[in-house]
Design a protein around this motif. Structure first.
Motif, PDB file in Angstrom:
ATOM      1  N   TYR A 198       5.966  -4.132 -13.857  1.00 10.48           N
ATOM      2  CA  TYR A 198       4.718  -3.359 -13.756  1.00 10.48           C
ATOM      3  C   TYR A 198       3.529  -4.290 -13.508  1.00 10.48           C
ATOM      4  O   TYR A 198       2.651  -4.005 -12.700  1.00 10.48           O
ATOM      5  N   GLU A 199       3.524  -5.398 -14.236  1.00 16.28           N
ATOM      6  CA  GLU A 199       2.409  -6.334 -14.116  1.00 16.28           C
ATOM      7  C   GLU A 199       2.338  -6.915 -12.701  1.00 16.28           C
ATOM      8  O   GLU A 199       1.256  -7.064 -12.131  1.00 16.28           O
ATOM      9  N   LEU A 200       3.484  -7.246 -12.151  1.00 17.01           N
ATOM     10  CA  LEU A 200       3.505  -7.778 -10.780  1.00 17.01           C
ATOM     11  C   LEU A 200       2.915  -6.779  -9.791  1.00 17.01           C
ATOM     12  O   LEU A 200       2.250  -7.144  -8.829  1.00 17.01           O
ATOM     13  N   HIS A 201       3.198  -5.509 -10.044  1.00 20.50           N
ATOM     14  CA  HIS A 201       2.679  -4.467  -9.161  1.00 20.50           C
ATOM     15  C   HIS A 201       1.188  -4.209  -9.359  1.00 20.50           C
ATOM     16  O   HIS A 201       0.550  -3.588  -8.503  1.00 20.50           O
ATOM     17  N   GLY A 202       0.657  -4.609 -10.504  1.00 23.61           N
ATOM     18  CA  GLY A 202      -0.722  -4.231 -10.823  1.00 23.61           C
ATOM     19  C   GLY A 202      -0.766  -2.830 -11.406  1.00 23.61           C
ATOM     20  O   GLY A 202      -1.676  -2.051 -11.113  1.00 23.61           O
ATOM     21  N   TRP A 203       0.233  -2.519 -12.234  1.00 25.48           N
ATOM     22  CA  TRP A 203       0.281  -1.244 -12.938  1.00 25.48           C
ATOM     23  C   TRP A 203       0.106  -1.520 -14.428  1.00 25.48           C
ATOM     24  O   TRP A 203       0.386  -2.629 -14.903  1.00 25.48           O
ATOM     25  N   ASP A 204      -0.335  -0.514 -15.193  1.00 25.70           N
ATOM     26  CA  ASP A 204      -0.500  -0.741 -16.627  1.00 25.70           C
ATOM     27  C   ASP A 204       0.839  -0.583 -17.352  1.00 25.70           C
ATOM     28  O   ASP A 204       1.874  -0.349 -16.726  1.00 25.70           O
ATOM     29  N   LYS A 205       0.806  -0.718 -18.657  1.00 24.50           N
ATOM     30  CA  LYS A 205       2.055  -0.701 -19.448  1.00 24.50           C
ATOM     31  C   LYS A 205       2.798   0.631 -19.321  1.00 24.50           C
ATOM     32  O   LYS A 205       4.006   0.703 -19.586  1.00 24.50           O
ATOM     33  N   LYS A 206       2.074   1.661 -18.982  1.00 23.93           N
ATOM     34  CA  LYS A 206       2.726   2.965 -18.817  1.00 23.93           C
ATOM     35  C   LYS A 206       3.199   3.193 -17.381  1.00 23.93           C
ATOM     36  O   LYS A 206       3.679   4.272 -17.032  1.00 23.93           O
ATOM     37  N   GLY A 207       2.998   2.187 -16.558  1.00 22.04           N
ATOM     38  CA  GLY A 207       3.456   2.313 -15.174  1.00 22.04           C
ATOM     39  C   GLY A 207       2.469   3.008 -14.263  1.00 22.04           C
ATOM     40  O   GLY A 207       2.826   3.421 -13.155  1.00 22.04           O
TER      41      GLY A 207
ATOM     42  N   ARG B 226      -7.816  -2.945  -4.451  1.00 20.36           N
ATOM     43  CA  ARG B 226      -7.240  -4.070  -3.709  1.00 20.36           C
ATOM     44  C   ARG B 226      -6.473  -3.584  -2.476  1.00 20.36           C
ATOM     45  O   ARG B 226      -6.491  -4.216  -1.425  1.00 20.36           O
ATOM     46  N   LEU B 227      -5.814  -2.449  -2.611  1.00 21.62           N
ATOM     47  CA  LEU B 227      -4.981  -1.950  -1.506  1.00 21.62           C
ATOM     48  C   LEU B 227      -5.701  -0.910  -0.645  1.00 21.62           C
ATOM     49  O   LEU B 227      -5.083  -0.270   0.195  1.00 21.62           O
TER      50      LEU B 227
ATOM     51  N   ARG C 128       0.849  -1.210   0.000  1.00 22.01           N
ATOM     52  CA  ARG C 128       0.000   0.000   0.000  1.00 22.01           C
ATOM     53  C   ARG C 128       0.880   1.255   0.000  1.00 22.01           C
ATOM     54  O   ARG C 128       0.687   2.178  -0.799  1.00 22.01           O
ATOM     55  N   ALA C 129       1.855   1.278   0.887  1.00 21.40           N
ATOM     56  CA  ALA C 129       2.715   2.461   0.999  1.00 21.40           C
ATOM     57  C   ALA C 129       3.558   2.641  -0.261  1.00 21.40           C
ATOM     58  O   ALA C 129       3.768   3.768  -0.731  1.00 21.40           O
ATOM     59  N   TYR C 130       4.023   1.520  -0.820  1.00 20.53           N
ATOM     60  CA  TYR C 130       4.858   1.631  -2.022  1.00 20.53           C
ATOM     61  C   TYR C 130       4.054   2.202  -3.184  1.00 20.53           C
ATOM     62  O   TYR C 130       4.538   3.029  -3.958  1.00 20.53           O
ATOM     63  N   ASN C 131       2.804   1.756  -3.287  1.00 14.83           N
ATOM     64  CA  ASN C 131       1.951   2.284  -4.346  1.00 14.83           C
ATOM     65  C   ASN C 131       1.652   3.764  -4.151  1.00 14.83           C
ATOM     66  O   ASN C 131       1.532   4.512  -5.115  1.00 14.83           O
ATOM     67  N   LEU C 132       1.546   4.168  -2.912  1.00 10.30           N
ATOM     68  CA  LEU C 132       1.309   5.590  -2.654  1.00 10.30           C
ATOM     69  C   LEU C 132       2.535   6.408  -3.068  1.00 10.30           C
ATOM     70  O   LEU C 132       2.407   7.523  -3.595  1.00 10.30           O
ATOM     71  N   GLU C 133       3.731   5.872  -2.854  1.00  9.84           N
ATOM     72  CA  GLU C 133       4.936   6.555  -3.344  1.00  9.84           C
ATOM     73  C   GLU C 133       4.905   6.659  -4.873  1.00  9.84           C
ATOM     74  O   GLU C 133       5.270   7.679  -5.453  1.00  9.84           O
ATOM     75  N   ARG C 134       4.486   5.578  -5.506  1.00 12.48           N
ATOM     76  CA  ARG C 134       4.381   5.584  -6.967  1.00 12.48           C
ATOM     77  C   ARG C 134       3.382   6.643  -7.423  1.00 12.48           C
ATOM     78  O   ARG C 134       3.629   7.409  -8.347  1.00 12.48           O
ATOM     79  N   LEU C 135       2.255   6.680  -6.726  1.00 14.75           N
ATOM     80  CA  LEU C 135       1.218   7.654  -7.065  1.00 14.75           C
ATOM     81  C   LEU C 135       1.709   9.083  -6.846  1.00 14.75           C
ATOM     82  O   LEU C 135       1.362   9.997  -7.596  1.00 14.75           O
TER      83      LEU C 135
ATOM     84  N   VAL D  53      -0.831   3.156 -11.816  1.00 13.32           N
ATOM     85  CA  VAL D  53      -1.509   2.247 -10.889  1.00 13.32           C
ATOM     86  C   VAL D  53      -2.953   2.066 -11.367  1.00 13.32           C
ATOM     87  O   VAL D  53      -3.672   3.051 -11.569  1.00 13.32           O
ATOM     88  N   THR D  54      -3.358   0.825 -11.564  1.00 11.64           N
ATOM     89  CA  THR D  54      -4.703   0.592 -12.095  1.00 11.64           C
ATOM     90  C   THR D  54      -5.760   0.751 -10.993  1.00 11.64           C
ATOM     91  O   THR D  54      -5.455   0.676  -9.803  1.00 11.64           O
ATOM     92  N   ASP D  55      -6.983   0.964 -11.438  1.00 10.92           N
ATOM     93  CA  ASP D  55      -8.085   1.097 -10.479  1.00 10.92           C
ATOM     94  C   ASP D  55      -8.235  -0.171  -9.640  1.00 10.92           C
ATOM     95  O   ASP D  55      -8.555  -0.106  -8.454  1.00 10.92           O
TER      96      ASP D  55
END
Lengths: 63, 634
Positions: free
Chosen positions: B606-615, B624-625, B551-558, B617-619
């Motif tokens: 990207y796929e492992l993270h659940g991100w699209d091809k452009k990196g 999920r998080l 969750r926190a890592y995705n927030l950094e990505r966002l 974060v998908t809905d």
């Protein structure tokens, strides 16, 4: 968690082929019996050898 | 109890301080440290602000286990928008400040605004004061800490401070506590400098109650024994991270003369064994049994009288191989100088070596350097450049703007030779032969980075069953895993797994050397879960801890996406793909990264993270998080 097995005491691991071998006691150089790379040896603790670095004169040179 | 530490919002423009509880729900979602900091930063920072303006928000925190019996629970985390990269700024340091912050009643500080004049914060037993610090401005980081202890008449005060580099808004200025602990990366010292915040001092006597004290102490003894019994632990106790240098240089995995080589044969004088001549003993951070840094004094020569702690592997690279210096006292002096002046040792060394390559290739001349002969191996020029950068003088002022800023001020031919990711320089290691390490630095959220995703144990040729045991928990993984570090298969998963592990560690506030970073026999998610139960009393499974990290890592990505980052920022400079490694053993010599394979590995990551091809974060990943509400529409 495991401590290092007793059988590995006094051994080093070759940084080229990753085989373990046991240098002579207090030796400052040792050659890996598996791949033939000659290493400089140092001792972080009196009976614990560590690979310090290669003997550069014998290091595989770029082609 | 361990969860009753407070959160303080400090507005340096108005002088207002608001203290609040940290809701348990937030603890369960982010734990503390880096995890809760990214929640706070994401929530309170407006996108697009000037990192050196009053609108930037700086979060300073202790992890949720800090100051307790958990092993090496010492870490302070600092986060803000980075003046170096324009993206996420985040840095972490050991020492004793974070435990003291907790004993003084606080876990998280959120600092906004800009003081009219230099100030410092004094935090003690539940209270926070903003104090005048005009008399501290201009002092180095060591002097500042001493002056604060003298002024407040308490030798037990722990302080963090910026040096003249932070005051001068050097974009990679660091924050220092003690003589060696530095939140070095991403320019957090410049952020504090821009706020006229010279230092933060803490002292407290508020104990931390543990959920299960007897069991926590017993478990800590078990974990300490586990850590101390590893070969890695034993060698760290002897020489710290300096031991890595001999290993990586022997193989051909270091950077020499700004990426022009990956090995140097004249290494004897800068190997860790030289430390014994200068060491006065070893020291550790709070709660650590490893004591991985040396205290040193240089007894004679031109640096006689120099003292300090360390140095780390990074300083061996910065003041040794990268700049062409081959004497140990220069490494010790360079380490001492950057810590006093408040500069990131890695960034400073990398930028100077870049300048040296530009000089040797005639892209810049003595006209640009103010007459300085900036050749590799000129130790006096290196030391002078450190000083110039910190004071923003001469050519140092150009480098003080970091890779992105300096590239704008230098001839166009300079840019391709700068080795960076997202505007932050790379560690003094060479990742061309190691795709997993290369992917890690390309994708790390704070820019080129070896401490946020590096699967260092990939270098050990560990047997596949052991790799499966490590990388298959707490989330099952049955994809490829190989012992060959030159391979591309399965490496995306290893990077992903390490990201989650390091994020979890940074939420806990524990040192990375006490987890699976440089040894496969160290604590990981299972141990974290147990610590959380025994110390703060949080019932969280290993998978729950993983989920917090994700969750926190995705927030950094966002955060980075919100600031304009794209897929192209998760890439390496062309030198990685076009210039083969010239030296080393067969496994590393004549290697470049393969662009197509690297691209495929990035897609997989990207796929492992659940991100699209452009990196992005998908809905589905947001849902999920449980992040959808926090971020709104992506």
């Amino acid at each position: 968690m495991k401590a290092s097995p007793k059988s590995r005491e006094g051994q080093v691991r070759c940084l080229n082929c990753f085989e373990r071998f046991r240098p002579e006691k207090k030796a400052e150089r040792a050659t890996c019996p598996s791949c033939g790379i000659e290493w400089r040896i140092s001792y972080p603790y009196p009976t614990t050898p560590k690979i310090r670095g290669p003997v550069w004169d014998h290091y595989p040179t770029p082609e | 109890m361990a969860l009753n530490r407070k959160l303080a919002f400090i507005d340096l423009s108005s002088g207002e301080i608001e203290i609040s509880e940290i809701p348990r729900e937030l603890r369960e979602k982010y734990l503390g440290g880096r995890g809760l900091d990214i929640h706070l930063l994401f929530k309170h920072l407006e996108p697009g602000v000037d990192p050196l303006g009053p609108e930037n928000v700086c979060c300073i925190s202790a992890g949720i286990l800090v100051g307790t019996p958990a092993s090496a629970s010492a870490r302070t985390h600092i986060m803000a928008k980075s003046p170096l990269t324009g993206l996420l700024g985040s840095s972490n340091m050991g020492g004793f400040f974070a435990p003291e912050l907790r004993y003084a009643g606080f876990d998280h500080l959120v600092i906004r605004g800009q003081a009219e004049k230099p100030v410092c914060l004094w935090i003690h037993n539940g209270e926070i004061e903003i104090r005048d610090a005009a008399h501290l401005w201009g002092l180095d980081t060591f002097e500042t800490q001493e002056a604060i202890r003298d002024e407040l008449r308490d030798p037990e005060i722990k302080a963090l401070a910026i040096g003249v580099a932070g005051e001068n808004l050097v974009r990679f200025a660091n924050v220092v506590t003690g003589h060696k602990n530095a939140a070095g990366r991403t320019g957090m010292g410049a952020v504090l400098g821009s706020k006229n915040l010279k230092a933060i001092a803490a002292r407290g006597t508020m104990g931390i109650d543990l959920a299960q004290p007897r069991e926590a102490l017993e478990y800590d003894r078990e974990v300490c024994n586990q850590i101390a019994s590893t070969k890695f632990g034993q060698i760290m106790q002897r020489w710290g991270t300096m031991f890595i240098y001999g290993v990586t240089n022997s193989t051909g995995l270091v950077r020499v003369n700004n990426f022009q080589s990956n090995q140097h044969p004249d290494s004897e004088k800068i190997e860790c064994e030289n430390m014994d001549e200068h060491s006065t003993g070893t020291a550790g951070c709070f709660g650590c049994q490893l004591h991985c840094r040396h205290r040193y004094v240089i007894k004679d020569g031109k640096y006689a009288g120099t003292y300090g702690e360390g140095p780390e592997y990074t300083s061996q690279g910065a003041w040794g191989a990268e700049v062409g210096c081959r004497d140990f006292p220069t490494i010790l002096y360079g380490n001492h100088l950057v810590n006093k002046l408040g500069l990131d040792t890695l960034e400073t060394g990398s930028l100077i070596s870049w300048g040296m390559e530009l000089f040797e290739k005639g892209i810049i001349t003595k006209e640009d350097t103010g007459g300085l002969d900036l050749k590799f191996g000129n130790t006096d020029a290196v030391i002078e450049m450190i000083r110039q950068i910190a004071h923003r003088e001469g050519f140092g002022d150009v480098l003080a703007d970091g890779p992105k800023g300096a590239m704008e001020r230098l001839p166009a031919e300079a840019a391709p030779l700068c080795v960076h990711v997202k505007g932050m320089s790379n560690l003094h290691s060479d990742e061309r032969p190691t795709p997993s390490l290369a992917l890690g630095i390309a994708t790390a959220t704070r820019g080129s980075d070896h401490l946020r995703s590096r699967p260092a144990i990939d270098l050990y040729y560990l047997p596949e069953p052991l790799l499966r045991k490590i990388y298959g928990s707490p989330v099952p993984y049955d994809g490829p895993l190989t012992s060959d570090y030159g391979d591309y298969d399965g490496k995306a998963w290893m990077v992903f797994w390490q990201e989650m592990l390091y994020m979890a560690v940074d939420c806990l506030g524990v040192c990375k050397f006490h987890t699976i970073f440089l040894s496969p026999n160290m604590p990981a998610f299972d141990e974290f879960s147990k610590w959380l139960k025994l110390i703060p009393g949080l019932e969280m499974s290993p998978k729950d801890v993983w989920d917090v990290a994700e969750r926190a890592y995705n927030l950094e990505r966002l955060f980075n996406l919100r600031e304009g980052a794209t897929r192209k920022d998760d890439w390496l400079v062309d030198r990685y793909f076009d210039e083969p490694t010239p030296r080393g053993f067969d496994v590393v010599r004549n290697k470049t990264l393969d662009r197509d394979k690297f691209k495929a590995m990035l897609d997989e990551y990207y796929e492992l993270h659940g991100w699209d091809k452009k990196g992005r974060v998908t809905d589905e990943t947001l849902e999920r998080l449980d992040l959808a509400a926090a971020v709104g529409s992506n």
